[in-house]
Design an enzyme around this catalytic site. Structure first.
Site, PDB file in Angstrom:
ATOM      1  CB  SER A   7      -1.160  -0.111   0.950  1.00 53.10           C
ATOM      2  OG  SER A   7      -1.215   1.093   1.808  1.00 53.10           O
ATOM      3  CG  HIS A  32      -3.989  -1.693  -1.066  1.00 54.97           C
ATOM      4  ND1 HIS A  32      -4.840  -2.451  -1.440  1.00 54.97           N
ATOM      5  CD2 HIS A  32      -4.256  -0.467  -0.419  1.00 54.97           C
ATOM      6  CE1 HIS A  32      -6.099  -2.181  -0.939  1.00 54.97           C
ATOM      7  NE2 HIS A  32      -5.656  -0.732   0.059  1.00 54.97           N
ATOM      8  CG  ASP A  34      -5.115   2.497   1.126  1.00 52.72           C
ATOM      9  OD1 ASP A  34      -5.839   2.201   1.043  1.00 52.72           O
ATOM     10  OD2 ASP A  34      -3.917   2.291   1.330  1.00 52.72           O
ATOM     11  CG  MET A  36      -7.698   7.469   2.191  1.00 51.90           C
ATOM     12  SD  MET A  36      -7.499   7.368   3.752  1.00 51.90           S
ATOM     13  CE  MET A  36      -6.318   5.763   3.852  1.00 51.90           C
ATOM     14  CG  HIS A  65      -8.947  -0.324   0.332  1.00 54.27           C
ATOM     15  ND1 HIS A  65      -8.838   0.418   0.938  1.00 54.27           N
ATOM     16  CD2 HIS A  65     -10.576   0.017   0.356  1.00 54.27           C
ATOM     17  CE1 HIS A  65      -9.750  -0.286   2.054  1.00 54.27           C
ATOM     18  NE2 HIS A  65     -10.303   0.249   1.694  1.00 54.27           N
ATOM     19  CG  MET A  67     -10.741   3.004   2.399  1.00 52.21           C
ATOM     20  SD  MET A  67      -9.497   3.007   2.586  1.00 52.21           S
ATOM     21  CE  MET A  67      -8.207   3.881   1.373  1.00 52.21           C
ATOM     22  CG  MET A 136     -11.289  -2.442   6.334  1.00 50.93           C
ATOM     23  SD  MET A 136     -10.035  -2.021   4.756  1.00 50.93           S
ATOM     24  CE  MET A 136      -8.481  -1.349   5.911  1.00 50.93           C
ATOM     25  N   GLY A 141      -8.044   4.783   6.928  1.00 52.85           N
ATOM     26  CA  GLY A 141      -8.327   6.063   7.168  1.00 52.85           C
ATOM     27  C   GLY A 141      -6.906   6.241   6.970  1.00 52.85           C
ATOM     28  CG  ASP A 174      -6.269  -2.799   3.488  1.00 44.85           C
ATOM     29  OD1 ASP A 174      -4.870  -2.035   4.046  1.00 44.85           O
ATOM     30  OD2 ASP A 174      -6.964  -1.690   2.757  1.00 44.85           O
ATOM     31  N   GLY A 176      -2.339  -2.888   9.252  1.00 49.17           N
ATOM     32  CA  GLY A 176      -1.350  -3.792  10.029  1.00 49.17           C
ATOM     33  C   GLY A 176      -0.578  -5.439   9.999  1.00 49.17           C
ATOM     34  N   GLY A 196       1.668  -1.739   3.809  1.00 47.48           N
ATOM     35  CA  GLY A 196       1.690  -0.318   3.683  1.00 47.48           C
ATOM     36  C   GLY A 196       2.502  -0.095   4.413  1.00 47.48           C
TER      37      GLY A 196
HETATM   38  C1  DX5 Z   1      -6.156   1.908   5.638  1.00 48.78           C
HETATM   39  C2  DX5 Z   1      -5.911   1.705   4.200  1.00 48.78           C
HETATM   40  C3  DX5 Z   1      -5.443   0.072   4.371  1.00 48.78           C
HETATM   41  C4  DX5 Z   1      -3.233   0.798   4.538  1.00 48.78           C
HETATM   42  C5  DX5 Z   1      -2.365  -0.047   4.944  1.00 48.78           C
HETATM   43  O1  DX5 Z   1      -7.481   2.931   5.593  1.00 48.78           O
HETATM   44  O2  DX5 Z   1      -7.162   0.911   3.804  1.00 48.78           O
HETATM   45  O3  DX5 Z   1      -3.939   0.607   3.081  1.00 48.78           O
HETATM   46  O4  DX5 Z   1      -2.645   1.552   4.332  1.00 48.78           O
HETATM   47  O5  DX5 Z   1      -1.409   0.229   5.104  1.00 48.78           O
HETATM   48  P1  DX5 Z   1      -0.523  -0.263   6.863  1.00 48.78           P
HETATM   49  O6  DX5 Z   1      -0.130  -1.877   6.249  1.00 48.78           O
HETATM   50  O7  DX5 Z   1       0.358   0.566   7.070  1.00 48.78           O
HETATM   51  O8  DX5 Z   1      -1.776  -0.634   8.216  1.00 48.78           O
HETATM   52 ZN    ZN Z   2      -6.470   0.175   1.617  1.00 48.74          ZN
END
Ligand code: DX5
Ligand code: ZN
Length: 224
Positions: A7, A32, A34, A36, A65, A67, A136, A141, A174, A176, A196
């Site tokens: 990510s 990936h 993200d 937002m 993705h 959001m 998730m 976020g 997705d 952590g 990420g």
């Molecule tokens: C969170 C995102 C994830 C995020 C994951 O809102 O959708 O894709 O980037 O990142 P890590 O792996 O750092 O949790």
């Molecule tokens: Zn994501």
């Protein structure tokens, strides 16, 4: 095969192209992205213009993705920018079935994402329509949050539904994800790992991070 999808949220945004190339060279499977909107989640990131720039940097599938609230109006622009896979949130779509059909009509692979509090049953009636279900494993976020272990059971339940119905959608996790929990989610049925922070903030760099993730899965998940 288990796919790794770095990510970009934790990448260096001043050198996005290079960071994508690094991941590609290191054997990433998807990139990936993200998106937002500051409404569905309390953060703002990138739009189609950045996806279009990324499209010129890599041959890997761009996994977008969304959001965002009510994503329908944005779908054509993201697809035209080069998104290969587009996931929307079940919580953000009033007519989810129609939205997923629209993504497929546009020529992208439709996915549906579930927030941690959303039960797997929320997507039960669209499983036939999707190429990906995104569980998730943090509240969406922000990057770099702590993995929620209670989500493993949700992955198991969706994997069970997939088997029961004879479907083959990708089961993506997705949030952590790191070398300490990847094997556990794969064991539960995940087929795509988004990471990420672990990939882009790894002290030994992107290639070492991707290697560590793969190795943590054991020999069965090694790249062919
Ligand atoms: C969170 C995102 C994830 C995020 C994951 O809102 O959708 O894709 O980037 O990142 P890590 O792996 O750092 O949790
Ligand atoms: Zn994501």
């Amino acid at each position: 095969m288990i796919r790794l999808a770095p990510s970009l949220l934790s990448a260096d945004f001043a050198r996005l192209g290079e960071q994508v190339a690094e991941a590609e060279r290191a054997g990433a499977d998807w990139i990936h992205v993200d998106v937002m909107d500051g409404r569905f989640v309390p953060n703002l990131t990138v739009g189609p213009l950045v996806v279009e720039a990324l499209r010129r940097c890599t041959r890997l599938p761009l996994d977008v993705h969304l959001m965002v609230e009510d994503p329908d109006g944005l779908l054509p622009a993201f697809r035209a920018a080069g998104a290969d896979r587009i996931s929307v949130h079940v919580e953000a779509c009033r007519h989810l079935h129609r939205t997923l059909a629209r993504i497929r009509e546009l020529g992208a692979a439709p996915g549906v994402a579930l927030n941690p509090h959303t039960p797997p049953e929320a997507v039960e009636w669209v499983l036939e329509e999707v190429d990906t279900v995104v569980v998730m494993t943090v509240d969406p976020g922000f990057g770099g949050q702590q993995f929620l272990p209670s989500m493993v059971r949700k992955v198991e339940q969706l994997a069970h539904l997939r088997r029961e119905r004879g479907l083959d959608f990708e089961l993506q996790v997705d949030g952590g994800i790191d070398a300490g929990n990847a094997a556990q989610v794969v064991q539960a049925g995940a087929t795509v790992l988004v990471a990420g922070h672990f990939v882009y903030r790894h002290p030994d760099g992107v290639a070492a991070a991707l290697r560590a993730l793969r190795e943590s899965l054991g020999p069965r998940a090694a790249r062919a």
